[in-house]
Design a protein around this motif. Structure first.
Motif, PDB file in Angstrom:
ATOM      1  N   CYS A 194      92.904  17.300  75.137  1.00  0.00           N
ATOM      2  CA  CYS A 194      93.800  16.093  75.436  1.00  0.00           C
ATOM      3  C   CYS A 194      94.104  16.215  76.901  1.00  0.00           C
ATOM      4  O   CYS A 194      94.076  15.017  77.439  1.00  0.00           O
ATOM      5  N   VAL A 195      95.031  17.115  76.660  1.00  0.00           N
ATOM      6  CA  VAL A 195      95.422  17.018  78.013  1.00  0.00           C
ATOM      7  C   VAL A 195      95.162  17.151  78.964  1.00  0.00           C
ATOM      8  O   VAL A 195      94.960  16.295  80.264  1.00  0.00           O
ATOM      9  N   LYS A 196      93.393  17.949  79.578  1.00  0.00           N
ATOM     10  CA  LYS A 196      92.754  18.453  80.522  1.00  0.00           C
ATOM     11  C   LYS A 196      91.959  16.760  81.120  1.00  0.00           C
ATOM     12  O   LYS A 196      92.086  16.323  81.820  1.00  0.00           O
ATOM     13  N   PHE A 197      91.961  15.932  79.384  1.00  0.00           N
ATOM     14  CA  PHE A 197      91.209  14.639  79.597  1.00  0.00           C
ATOM     15  C   PHE A 197      92.004  13.567  80.102  1.00  0.00           C
ATOM     16  O   PHE A 197      92.212  13.171  81.358  1.00  0.00           O
ATOM     17  N   ARG A 198      93.642  13.677  79.620  1.00  0.00           N
ATOM     18  CA  ARG A 198      94.488  12.531  80.619  1.00  0.00           C
ATOM     19  C   ARG A 198      94.540  13.157  82.030  1.00  0.00           C
ATOM     20  O   ARG A 198      94.724  12.186  82.854  1.00  0.00           O
ATOM     21  N   ALA A 199      94.118  14.224  82.861  1.00  0.00           N
ATOM     22  CA  ALA A 199      93.931  14.620  84.351  1.00  0.00           C
ATOM     23  C   ALA A 199      93.093  13.746  84.939  1.00  0.00           C
ATOM     24  O   ALA A 199      93.257  13.200  86.029  1.00  0.00           O
ATOM     25  N   TYR A 200      92.181  14.170  84.248  1.00  0.00           N
ATOM     26  CA  TYR A 200      90.567  14.095  84.517  1.00  0.00           C
ATOM     27  C   TYR A 200      90.575  12.038  84.405  1.00  0.00           C
ATOM     28  O   TYR A 200      90.297  11.517  85.101  1.00  0.00           O
ATOM     29  N   CYS A 201      91.112  11.076  83.467  1.00  0.00           N
ATOM     30  CA  CYS A 201      91.678  10.169  83.816  1.00  0.00           C
ATOM     31  C   CYS A 201      92.891   9.708  84.853  1.00  0.00           C
ATOM     32  O   CYS A 201      92.080   9.093  84.730  1.00  0.00           O
ATOM     33  N   GLU A 202      93.434  10.594  85.355  1.00  0.00           N
ATOM     34  CA  GLU A 202      94.310  10.044  86.842  1.00  0.00           C
ATOM     35  C   GLU A 202      93.334   9.998  87.722  1.00  0.00           C
ATOM     36  O   GLU A 202      93.644   9.141  88.848  1.00  0.00           O
ATOM     37  N   GLU A 203      92.505  10.936  87.845  1.00  0.00           N
ATOM     38  CA  GLU A 203      91.543  11.103  88.809  1.00  0.00           C
ATOM     39  C   GLU A 203      90.967  10.080  89.293  1.00  0.00           C
ATOM     40  O   GLU A 203      90.162   9.722  89.788  1.00  0.00           O
ATOM     41  N   ASN A 204      90.559   8.979  87.934  1.00  0.00           N
ATOM     42  CA  ASN A 204      90.170   8.427  87.785  1.00  0.00           C
ATOM     43  C   ASN A 204      88.692   8.456  87.898  1.00  0.00           C
ATOM     44  O   ASN A 204      87.757   7.679  88.339  1.00  0.00           O
ATOM     45  N   ASN A 205      88.208   9.879  87.242  1.00  0.00           N
ATOM     46  CA  ASN A 205      86.619  11.028  87.281  1.00  0.00           C
ATOM     47  C   ASN A 205      86.028  10.641  86.680  1.00  0.00           C
ATOM     48  O   ASN A 205      86.443  11.512  85.022  1.00  0.00           O
ATOM     49  N   LEU A 206      85.508   9.930  86.404  1.00  0.00           N
ATOM     50  CA  LEU A 206      83.861   9.484  84.919  1.00  0.00           C
ATOM     51  C   LEU A 206      83.825  10.820  84.514  1.00  0.00           C
ATOM     52  O   LEU A 206      83.448  10.854  83.112  1.00  0.00           O
ATOM     53  N   GLU A 207      82.905  11.576  85.524  1.00  0.00           N
ATOM     54  CA  GLU A 207      82.328  12.542  85.197  1.00  0.00           C
ATOM     55  C   GLU A 207      82.995  13.852  84.640  1.00  0.00           C
ATOM     56  O   GLU A 207      82.366  14.329  83.371  1.00  0.00           O
ATOM     57  N   GLY A 208      84.127  13.690  84.977  1.00  0.00           N
ATOM     58  CA  GLY A 208      84.966  15.092  84.213  1.00  0.00           C
ATOM     59  C   GLY A 208      85.235  14.259  83.346  1.00  0.00           C
ATOM     60  O   GLY A 208      85.387  15.419  82.380  1.00  0.00           O
ATOM     61  N   CYS A 209      85.581  12.634  82.869  1.00  0.00           N
ATOM     62  CA  CYS A 209      86.332  12.675  81.450  1.00  0.00           C
ATOM     63  C   CYS A 209      84.595  13.269  80.437  1.00  0.00           C
ATOM     64  O   CYS A 209      85.434  12.899  79.696  1.00  0.00           O
ATOM     65  N   LEU A 210      83.921  12.406  81.352  1.00  0.00           N
ATOM     66  CA  LEU A 210      82.732  12.754  79.528  1.00  0.00           C
ATOM     67  C   LEU A 210      82.182  14.117  79.922  1.00  0.00           C
ATOM     68  O   LEU A 210      82.260  14.509  78.298  1.00  0.00           O
ATOM     69  N   ASN A 211      82.456  14.599  80.103  1.00  0.00           N
ATOM     70  CA  ASN A 211      82.394  16.730  80.474  1.00  0.00           C
ATOM     71  C   ASN A 211      83.271  16.471  79.373  1.00  0.00           C
ATOM     72  O   ASN A 211      82.767  17.490  78.654  1.00  0.00           O
ATOM     73  N   CYS A 212      84.896  16.525  79.042  1.00  0.00           N
ATOM     74  CA  CYS A 212      85.792  16.481  78.851  1.00  0.00           C
ATOM     75  C   CYS A 212      85.762  16.137  77.638  1.00  0.00           C
ATOM     76  O   CYS A 212      86.120  16.565  76.477  1.00  0.00           O
ATOM     77  N   LEU A 213      84.947  14.944  77.184  1.00  0.00           N
ATOM     78  CA  LEU A 213      84.797  14.131  75.914  1.00  0.00           C
ATOM     79  C   LEU A 213      83.303  15.360  75.050  1.00  0.00           C
ATOM     80  O   LEU A 213      83.691  15.767  73.598  1.00  0.00           O
ATOM     81  N   GLN A 214      82.382  16.439  76.027  1.00  0.00           N
ATOM     82  CA  GLN A 214      81.818  16.435  75.119  1.00  0.00           C
ATOM     83  C   GLN A 214      83.100  17.709  74.548  1.00  0.00           C
ATOM     84  O   GLN A 214      82.383  18.011  73.184  1.00  0.00           O
ATOM     85  N   GLU A 215      83.185  18.238  75.528  1.00  0.00           N
ATOM     86  CA  GLU A 215      84.203  19.438  74.742  1.00  0.00           C
ATOM     87  C   GLU A 215      85.481  19.074  73.894  1.00  0.00           C
ATOM     88  O   GLU A 215      85.394  19.798  72.570  1.00  0.00           O
ATOM     89  N   LEU A 216      85.381  18.247  73.780  1.00  0.00           N
ATOM     90  CA  LEU A 216      86.824  17.798  72.816  1.00  0.00           C
ATOM     91  C   LEU A 216      86.026  17.737  71.281  1.00  0.00           C
ATOM     92  O   LEU A 216      86.806  18.043  70.688  1.00  0.00           O
ATOM     93  N   GLN A 217      85.115  16.467  71.564  1.00  0.00           N
ATOM     94  CA  GLN A 217      84.412  16.634  70.182  1.00  0.00           C
ATOM     95  C   GLN A 217      83.926  17.790  70.014  1.00  0.00           C
ATOM     96  O   GLN A 217      83.880  18.018  68.089  1.00  0.00           O
ATOM     97  N   GLN A 218      82.878  18.889  70.739  1.00  0.00           N
ATOM     98  CA  GLN A 218      83.139  20.296  69.662  1.00  0.00           C
ATOM     99  C   GLN A 218      84.223  21.728  70.129  1.00  0.00           C
ATOM    100  O   GLN A 218      84.255  21.148  68.265  1.00  0.00           O
ATOM    101  N   GLU A 219      85.149  21.112  70.579  1.00  0.00           N
ATOM    102  CA  GLU A 219      86.873  21.604  69.830  1.00  0.00           C
ATOM    103  C   GLU A 219      86.922  20.820  68.012  1.00  0.00           C
ATOM    104  O   GLU A 219      87.562  22.140  67.296  1.00  0.00           O
ATOM    105  N   TYR A 220      87.040  19.760  68.600  1.00  0.00           N
ATOM    106  CA  TYR A 220      87.243  18.972  67.112  1.00  0.00           C
ATOM    107  C   TYR A 220      86.370  19.595  65.761  1.00  0.00           C
ATOM    108  O   TYR A 220      86.852  19.808  64.614  1.00  0.00           O
ATOM    109  N   ILE A 221      85.024  19.098  66.320  1.00  0.00           N
ATOM    110  CA  ILE A 221      83.915  19.808  64.804  1.00  0.00           C
ATOM    111  C   ILE A 221      84.106  21.281  64.454  1.00  0.00           C
ATOM    112  O   ILE A 221      84.114  21.633  63.368  1.00  0.00           O
TER     113      ILE A 221
END
Lengths: 152, 275
Positions: free
Chosen positions: A98-125
């Motif tokens: 989530c911390v990584k996610f927010r960093a990508y948000c600050e950069e308005n980095n869509l690709e970064g966010c999407l990748n991060c979301l995938q990883e986040l989902q994985q971690e969560y699962i």
């Protein structure tokens, strides 16, 4: 060694590994200390709430990132909430994502966010399945007349 | 009458009471009542459990607005339901949609009924300017999330045992006080020194209170109108404007420290927490 002792030993080892691998941190141990006779299922209840909350947040994050024009501050809000809840239960790896996610948000980095979301989902699962296993172990121990070992 | 039970040393409610370490003092009949405010369901559940573990009664609400409603500080909600409501401590999250914890803190401190009630702010962000702002506005302490048992144990210091068992009046919402201009009769000195008869001098506008720099001047005016706590325009805040991470700073504080402890507490903490 009887079945209860086996399960208890396994429980301890499994719990330890979750800590060593950073799935859980000290905050989770704090929560375990709060369970007592008046609230024996406290940890189970909080973790269950966390599952429900997380699934909602992941859904919100996906939807927000699917928008034609992505509102990164809204995405950051969801990530912030997720960071908060995961931090409160000691879900260390999820929190770090989530911390990584927010960093990508600050950069308005869509690709970064999407990748991060995938990883986040994985971690969560992975975390969720580990918890489910842990709770099953607990049930087995209790069913066979044993007590759940307390972790120091 | 309020001198009863007062020991010579404790003249400031912020001092650790003698039973600061004893979380369940056997001679304390009345449990502390804490109002917890957090928009996160999980955090509410955790803080509730933490507080109950230290023998507090807990009321948990999910927003600043609901907190104000509960405290009877919303204009059209004033009713006899909140008469005699006793809240010993308010603990609130900083980052909440709608009304932030800071805004809630301000409203509480502007109220006549609950401005003496200790307010503690929680936040996941260790932002010094945020902490300072809250302290300046009168917050007792600032706790970094995730909240631990050691943090909650420390909160007991803000709830003086003497206050509780003597049925002190600060934090007690009395209907009488809400009508008319009673604000000036509220002494800024600690609750123990307040006597029940102070409410009868509610018509006087002359300030008998010690003046502190951050008393909002607007509270001493408008004698006939109830204080409208909702009309104060707060600084524009988005859904979670406070969520922007400004400093990924490492947390320099150990479990027993809070950013404010070293400022406020002169008595070294004796709680040996292992967390």
């Amino acid at each position: 060694m009887d079945i209860v002792q086996l399960r208890q030993r396994h429980y301890i080892d499994f719990m330890k590994s979750m800590h060593i691998e950073n799935y859980l941190d000290d905050q989770f141990t704090q929560l375990q200390k709060l369970a007592d006779e008046s609230s024996p299922d406290f940890v189970y209840e909080v973790v269950t709430l966390f599952f429900q909350d997380s699934e909602k947040l992941i859904d919100n994050l996906s939807k927000a990132l699917e928008q034609p024009v992505v509102d990164f501050s809204q995405v950051a809000n969801h990530a912030h909430q997720f960071k908060g809840s995961s931090s409160s239960i000691g879900a260390h790896r999820v929190k770090n994502q989530c911390v990584k996610f927010r960093a990508y948000c600050e950069e308005n980095n869509l690709e970064g966010c999407l990748n991060c979301l995938q990883e986040l989902q994985q971690e969560y699962i992975v975390l969720k399945s580990k918890f489910e296993y842990l709770f099953e172990l607990e049930q087995e121990i209790l069913k066979n007349g044993g007590t759940i070992p307390t972790m120091d | 009458m309020m001198n009863m039970g007062r020991n010579g040393v404790v003249s400031n409610r912020r001092w650790k009471s003698e039973s600061g370490i004893d979380l369940c003092p056997s001679d304390s009949v009345v449990e502390a009542h804490v109002l917890a405010v957090d928009d996160s369901l999980i955090d509410r559940k955790v803080i509730e459990r933490l507080l109950k573990t230290t023998s507090c009664k807990v009321t948990a609400v999910d927003s600043g607005m609901r907190a104000l409603q509960y405290l009877g500080l919303v204009d059209d909600q004033r009713s006899s339901v909140v008469d005699g409501l006793k809240v010993d401590l308010i603990i609130t999250d900083y980052c909440m949609p709608g009304m932030t914890g800071y805004e809630l803190l301000k409203k509480i401190k502007e109220s006549s009924t609950f401005k003496e009630t200790p307010v503690v702010i929680m936040s996941s962000e260790n932002v010094l300017t945020r902490i300072d702002r809250c302290l300046e506005e009168g917050a007792e302490d600032f706790i970094l999330k995730p909240v631990k048992l050691s943090d909650v144990k420390r909160l007991k210091n803000y709830i003086s045992k003497d206050d509780r068992s003597n049925g002190r009046e600060s934090g007690v919402n009395k209907r009488k006080e809400r009508d008319g201009c009673d604000l000036s009769s509220e002494s800024q000195s600690p609750p123990l020194s307040r006597s029940p008869s102070s409410e009868s001098s509610s018509s006087s506008l002359s300030s008998s209170s010690q003046s502190l720099p951050f008393i909002s001047p607007s509270t001493s005016l408008s004698p006939s109108e109830p204080l409208d706590l909702l009309s104060t325009p707060s600084s524009p805040s988005g859904p979670l404007d406070c969520a922007t991470p400004s400093s990924p700073s490492p947390e320099p504080y150990g479990p027993l420290d809070s950013p404010t402890r070293r400022l406020k507490m002169t008595v070294p903490d004796q709680l040996g927490s292992t967390s």
